[in-house]
Design a protein around this motif. Sequence first.
Motif, PDB file in Angstrom:
ATOM      1  N   VAL A  28      37.691  39.470  40.407  1.00  0.00           N
ATOM      2  CA  VAL A  28      37.894  38.026  40.258  1.00  0.00           C
ATOM      3  C   VAL A  28      36.645  37.348  40.822  1.00  0.00           C
ATOM      4  N   LEU A  31      46.885  35.366  31.904  1.00  0.00           N
ATOM      5  CA  LEU A  31      46.708  36.431  32.893  1.00  0.00           C
ATOM      6  C   LEU A  31      47.761  37.521  32.753  1.00  0.00           C
ATOM      7  N   ALA A  91      46.022  36.021  39.859  1.00  0.00           N
ATOM      8  CA  ALA A  91      44.787  36.633  39.369  1.00  0.00           C
ATOM      9  C   ALA A  91      44.379  37.812  40.233  1.00  0.00           C
ATOM     10  N   LEU A 136      38.745  38.420  35.935  1.00  0.00           N
ATOM     11  CA  LEU A 136      38.647  36.979  35.718  1.00  0.00           C
ATOM     12  C   LEU A 136      37.283  36.498  36.172  1.00  0.00           C
ATOM     13  N   THR A 181      38.779  38.448  45.850  1.00  0.00           N
ATOM     14  CA  THR A 181      38.143  37.349  45.099  1.00  0.00           C
ATOM     15  C   THR A 181      36.716  37.131  45.611  1.00  0.00           C
TER      16      THR A 181
END
Length: 443
Positions: A98, A362, A407, A418, A436
Amino acid sequence: MSTDTAGGTGTAAGPGALPRPRSGPAAGVRTGAGPAGAADDCGGTYGGAADGDAAGAAYGGPAPRADGGGGAARPVVTELRLSAFAGRRGATYRLGPVTLFTGPSGSGKSTVLAAYEALARLGAGDSLAEVFPRPGDLVPDRARPDPQGRRGFRIGCTVDGPAGPVRLDLAVQAEPELRIVGERLTRHGRTLLTTALRDPGRTTVQAAWLTAGATPVTRAPLPDDLLGTALLPLRVAGATEGQREVLAAAEQTVLGLRSLFPCAPVPERMRAPVPPGEGRLHRDCGNLAEVLHRTRAACPRRRQRLAAVAGAGCAGPVTGLGVQELPDGTVRAVLARAARPPVPLGRLGDGELRYLALALTLLTGPGVLAADRIAEVPDAMQCLTLLADDLDRGLDARQTTALLGLAAAVAADGHIRLAGSVGERVAAEARRTPGTTVVDLSP
């Protein structure tokens, strides 16, 4: 009028695939991807790592790795390079499961994502003119023309997979006419393909790729408006060790680039009822009701997860996301509520609609996105990357928190990745979300 509930699920990743010609020598088709596990009637799958490992063994390759790292069985784009593209020069960006780009207006967030999508489209076989309708806008402001009045831009990427990290670098002439003037494909520092514009009067570039047989290098002309890497699987026989190395690197690069779905929900297009049909989600998500209608009988786990996600980002008690069949034959999406009438999505705010569309994307499976699947590669061996510019536009704090968590959870399974752009408020929260990566483009 009848009402049903429906939902979506997670996705997966895979090795190299042979691009298909669109017409003549052009290769590649846009693609989506799907998850590992037991098949369902959405054309997708739902399961865990054990299912993915079994699929990998059946395919003949190594078992999939969820982290997408070096030597991963699922090809993924792990790096973008904007050497000279619009306002970016000498820029390299690492991409994790991500990755969110942030920075003030004009810092280049959309530019980075546009470069990614451009490479993906070229990998799918689109021509330069289709991908870059206004190429002059992409030439860096300070780029001076050479004595022949030529100016251009340079972009590239790294795709990791079974063949290890493979680098693709591309030089495009934007003025006086659009054409590829140089392309290089390398693996472990070894050049596998190189092209160069030798004769400006011809519409071809001179290409040379590794053979490592009786003839060390094969030379041939390739079109100057198509990505040479995407054409190699149609030109290389694979008869020598060198040719097989070229094929593995090219196929990995093409698959990694093709596995991209740009998602840009437009709430106003999601409000009206739509005719039932193929049920593949469009980029603007305007046919969300059609997708829910086609998948209404799909996996109960999908419906439960989608209901939980909808409840986390929409006002009031929500028990699911469903669909109503109207007397005129059209269908509309609704929020199902316990002991209360369902609420048509047309009555929701823009933020709620964008949130639901992004969440569904998603959670969706292959065959549900409006992107051609790579039929040559098992779903369990593919990894889809969602591209979402202005991911947080119109979303409140509760919705962005739920979306970030979703996500990160889906990406941790190795089924989906993503890449998007967000404002500083969401970026600050994303920095605290495990798995992330936040890239700050502030000057």
